[in-house]
Design a protein around this motif. Structure first.
Motif, PDB file in Angstrom:
ATOM      1  N   ASP A  22       0.842  -1.196   0.000  1.00  0.00           N
ATOM      2  CA  ASP A  22       0.000   0.000   0.000  1.00  0.00           C
ATOM      3  C   ASP A  22       0.874   1.241   0.000  1.00  0.00           C
ATOM      4  OD1 ASP A  22      -2.723  -1.125   0.248  1.00  0.00           O
ATOM      5  OD2 ASP A  22      -1.969  -1.953   2.136  1.00  0.00           O
ATOM      6  N   GLY A  23       0.239   2.387  -0.207  1.00  0.00           N
ATOM      7  CA  GLY A  23       0.984   3.633  -0.128  1.00  0.00           C
ATOM      8  C   GLY A  23       0.327   4.742  -0.914  1.00  0.00           C
ATOM      9  N   THR A  24       0.951   5.896  -0.831  1.00  0.00           N
ATOM     10  CA  THR A  24       0.426   7.093  -1.495  1.00  0.00           C
ATOM     11  C   THR A  24       0.621   6.996  -3.015  1.00  0.00           C
ATOM     12  OG1 THR A  24       2.580   8.069  -1.030  1.00  0.00           O
ATOM     13  CG2 THR A  24       0.788   8.651   0.473  1.00  0.00           C
ATOM     14  N   SER A  25      -0.051   7.898  -3.740  1.00  0.00           N
ATOM     15  CA  SER A  25       0.108   7.943  -5.198  1.00  0.00           C
ATOM     16  C   SER A  25       1.549   8.312  -5.544  1.00  0.00           C
ATOM     17  CB  SER A  25      -0.819   9.004  -5.809  1.00  0.00           C
ATOM     18  OG  SER A  25      -2.144   8.626  -5.658  1.00  0.00           O
ATOM     19  N   ALA A  26       2.071   7.655  -6.568  1.00  0.00           N
ATOM     20  CA  ALA A  26       3.429   7.919  -7.071  1.00  0.00           C
ATOM     21  C   ALA A  26       4.516   7.610  -6.036  1.00  0.00           C
ATOM     22  CB  ALA A  26       3.576   9.357  -7.578  1.00  0.00           C
ATOM     23  N   SER A  27       4.215   6.690  -5.131  1.00  0.00           N
ATOM     24  CA  SER A  27       5.226   6.284  -4.140  1.00  0.00           C
ATOM     25  C   SER A  27       6.022   5.080  -4.644  1.00  0.00           C
ATOM     26  CB  SER A  27       4.563   5.951  -2.799  1.00  0.00           C
ATOM     27  OG  SER A  27       3.637   4.887  -2.949  1.00  0.00           O
ATOM     28  N   GLY A  28       5.744   4.647  -5.871  1.00  0.00           N
ATOM     29  CA  GLY A  28       6.506   3.536  -6.455  1.00  0.00           C
ATOM     30  C   GLY A  28       5.863   2.179  -6.242  1.00  0.00           C
ATOM     31  N   LYS A  29       4.595   2.163  -5.898  1.00  0.00           N
ATOM     32  CA  LYS A  29       3.932   0.871  -5.625  1.00  0.00           C
ATOM     33  C   LYS A  29       3.956  -0.048  -6.843  1.00  0.00           C
ATOM     34  CE  LYS A  29      -0.105   2.511  -4.499  1.00  0.00           C
ATOM     35  NZ  LYS A  29       0.176   3.945  -4.707  1.00  0.00           N
ATOM     36  N   SER A  30       3.509   0.478  -7.995  1.00  0.00           N
ATOM     37  CA  SER A  30       3.404  -0.380  -9.188  1.00  0.00           C
ATOM     38  C   SER A  30       4.760  -0.907  -9.611  1.00  0.00           C
ATOM     39  CB  SER A  30       2.802   0.388 -10.367  1.00  0.00           C
ATOM     40  OG  SER A  30       1.568   0.899  -9.997  1.00  0.00           O
ATOM     41  N   THR A  31       5.726  -0.009  -9.725  1.00  0.00           N
ATOM     42  CA  THR A  31       7.062  -0.416 -10.173  1.00  0.00           C
ATOM     43  C   THR A  31       7.630  -1.498  -9.267  1.00  0.00           C
ATOM     44  OG1 THR A  31       7.388   1.840 -10.898  1.00  0.00           O
ATOM     45  CG2 THR A  31       9.372   0.501 -10.710  1.00  0.00           C
ATOM     46  N   ASN A  32       7.557  -1.254  -7.966  1.00  0.00           N
ATOM     47  CA  ASN A  32       8.164  -2.209  -7.037  1.00  0.00           C
ATOM     48  C   ASN A  32       7.352  -3.488  -6.908  1.00  0.00           C
ATOM     49  OD1 ASN A  32      10.650  -0.908  -5.926  1.00  0.00           O
ATOM     50  ND2 ASN A  32       9.159   0.747  -5.707  1.00  0.00           N
ATOM     51  N   ILE A  59       8.360   2.194   4.146  1.00  0.00           N
ATOM     52  CA  ILE A  59       9.560   2.557   3.381  1.00  0.00           C
ATOM     53  C   ILE A  59       9.351   3.923   2.746  1.00  0.00           C
ATOM     54  CG2 ILE A  59      11.074   1.940   1.445  1.00  0.00           C
ATOM     55  CD1 ILE A  59      10.227  -1.001   1.877  1.00  0.00           C
ATOM     56  N   ASN A  60      10.133   4.906   3.185  1.00  0.00           N
ATOM     57  CA  ASN A  60      10.110   6.205   2.517  1.00  0.00           C
ATOM     58  C   ASN A  60      11.239   6.166   1.497  1.00  0.00           C
ATOM     59  OD1 ASN A  60      10.694   8.897   1.736  1.00  0.00           O
ATOM     60  ND2 ASN A  60       9.407   9.586   3.432  1.00  0.00           N
ATOM     61  N   ASN A  61      10.861   6.133   0.221  1.00  0.00           N
ATOM     62  CA  ASN A  61      11.875   5.921  -0.825  1.00  0.00           C
ATOM     63  C   ASN A  61      12.190   7.192  -1.609  1.00  0.00           C
ATOM     64  OD1 ASN A  61       9.694   6.218  -2.550  1.00  0.00           O
ATOM     65  ND2 ASN A  61       9.380   4.026  -2.804  1.00  0.00           N
ATOM     66  N   SER A  62      12.021   8.367  -0.943  1.00  0.00           N
ATOM     67  CA  SER A  62      12.263   9.654  -1.623  1.00  0.00           C
ATOM     68  C   SER A  62      13.620   9.695  -2.303  1.00  0.00           C
ATOM     69  CB  SER A  62      12.197  10.809  -0.620  1.00  0.00           C
ATOM     70  OG  SER A  62      10.982  10.813   0.032  1.00  0.00           O
ATOM     71  N   SER A  63      14.624   9.145  -1.625  1.00  0.00           N
ATOM     72  CA  SER A  63      15.964   9.223  -2.246  1.00  0.00           C
ATOM     73  C   SER A  63      16.485   7.834  -2.597  1.00  0.00           C
ATOM     74  CB  SER A  63      16.926   9.958  -1.303  1.00  0.00           C
ATOM     75  OG  SER A  63      16.880   9.346  -0.046  1.00  0.00           O
ATOM     76  N   MET A  64      15.556   6.938  -2.908  1.00  0.00           N
ATOM     77  CA  MET A  64      15.974   5.576  -3.267  1.00  0.00           C
ATOM     78  C   MET A  64      15.578   5.251  -4.696  1.00  0.00           C
ATOM     79  SD  MET A  64      14.711   3.694   0.224  1.00  0.00           S
ATOM     80  CE  MET A  64      14.951   2.022  -0.265  1.00  0.00           C
ATOM     81  N   THR A  65      16.333   4.374  -5.330  1.00  0.00           N
ATOM     82  CA  THR A  65      15.950   3.882  -6.655  1.00  0.00           C
ATOM     83  C   THR A  65      14.964   2.719  -6.465  1.00  0.00           C
ATOM     84  OG1 THR A  65      17.690   2.223  -6.680  1.00  0.00           O
ATOM     85  CG2 THR A  65      18.251   4.401  -7.571  1.00  0.00           C
ATOM     86  N   SER A  66      14.312   2.307  -7.562  1.00  0.00           N
ATOM     87  CA  SER A  66      13.391   1.175  -7.437  1.00  0.00           C
ATOM     88  C   SER A  66      14.161  -0.119  -7.149  1.00  0.00           C
ATOM     89  CB  SER A  66      12.508   1.043  -8.673  1.00  0.00           C
ATOM     90  OG  SER A  66      13.287   1.060  -9.818  1.00  0.00           O
ATOM     91  N   GLU A  67      15.418  -0.190  -7.618  1.00  0.00           N
ATOM     92  CA  GLU A  67      16.227  -1.374  -7.303  1.00  0.00           C
ATOM     93  C   GLU A  67      16.444  -1.460  -5.792  1.00  0.00           C
ATOM     94  OE1 GLU A  67      17.063   0.750  -9.769  1.00  0.00           O
ATOM     95  OE2 GLU A  67      16.575  -0.603 -11.435  1.00  0.00           O
ATOM     96  N   GLU A  68      16.739  -0.292  -5.191  1.00  0.00           N
ATOM     97  CA  GLU A  68      16.982  -0.275  -3.739  1.00  0.00           C
ATOM     98  C   GLU A  68      15.696  -0.580  -2.973  1.00  0.00           C
ATOM     99  OE1 GLU A  68      20.639   2.960  -3.479  1.00  0.00           O
ATOM    100  OE2 GLU A  68      18.601   3.695  -3.737  1.00  0.00           O
TER     101      GLU A  68
END
Ligand code: DC
Length: 216
Positions: free
Chosen positions: A10-20, A190-199
């Motif tokens: 789960d998570g906010t919009s554009a937080s990388g849910k789909s990609t991850n 997970i706050n991924n503001s400064s993370m890549t999708s790989e991370e």
């Protein structure tokens, strides 16, 4: 046979849910379920059928009557309407604007929860949305909540060429009465503001592995 495993993201919009969620599903060989696409499909259907999306009773009636099928193609679940899968239509600005209204209708959420739970017929799942860990599969031990700063999420949307008021969407998702967006109890945040999708996906995979080791 053991119960299918559900990884709830789960998570906010554009937080990388789909990609991850897609990366994790691929790595695990699980089936990917985009529940936002299911809400989008109902919004598109209502627009097609000229159902007044501001009328919760009319939207609930449309949801009660529409003819749907769940299918699984290339390890991704599809909600098919009258034999048709509206892959591109559900991503238009018009559908995006309509979907929060449709998603706020309690009877729609009840219908969606039932359909989403039926997805275990396809096997182990990685399911992304706003209420998967809190409402759809609260029993799963594998819960994740993704977030990033508003400025970073806006930057990601812009990079995708999508114009969207994310602050508005956050407010609509988290303030509705029925199954609002919340951090599920026991979720790995997970706050991924400064993370890549790989991370981000590596962190999710490591946490899944860790939780798998815990005896039940
Ligand atoms: O993830 P998305 O942008 O495709 O989601 C579309 C809309 O559906 C968004 O307003 C949130 C809503 N939604 C929801 O309420 N519950 C879910 N499980 C998934 C999406």
């Amino acid at each position: 046979m053991s119960e299918p495993i559900v990884i709830a993201i789960d998570g906010t919009s554009a937080s990388g849910k789909s990609t991850n969620a897609k990366i994790v599903a691929k790595q695990l060989g699980y089936v990917y379920v985009d529940t936002g696409a299911m809400y989008r499909t109902l919004a598109w259907y209502c627009l097609q059928k000229h159902v007044d999306i501001d009328d919760a009773n009319a939207v609930a009636a449309a949801c009660r009557k529409w003819k749907t099928d769940l299918t699984c193609v290339d390890n991704q679940v599809r909600l098919v309407i009258d034999g048709y899968f509206p892959a591109t239509e559900i991503r238009t600005a018009e559908t995006s604007a309509a979907v929060p209204k449709v998603a706020a209708v309690p009877k729609v959420r009840t219908w969606m929860k039932r359909k989403q739970r039926e997805c275990v017929q396809f096997g182990n799942l990685v399911m992304e949305g706003r209420d998967i860990g809190t409402n759809v599969f609260p029993e799963t031990e594998f819960k994740f909540y993704l977030d990033a700063t508003l400025s970073e999420r806006s930057r990601r949307r812009d990079a995708d060429g999508v114009r969207e008021n994310l602050a508005d969407r956050d407010r609509q998702d988290s303030q509705r009465a029925a199954a609002p967006l919340m951090i599920p109890l026991g979720a790995k945040v997970i706050n991924n503001s400064s993370m890549t999708s790989e991370e981000t996906s590596a962190l999710i995979m490591a946490e899944i592995e860790k939780r798998r080791q815990i005896p039940r």
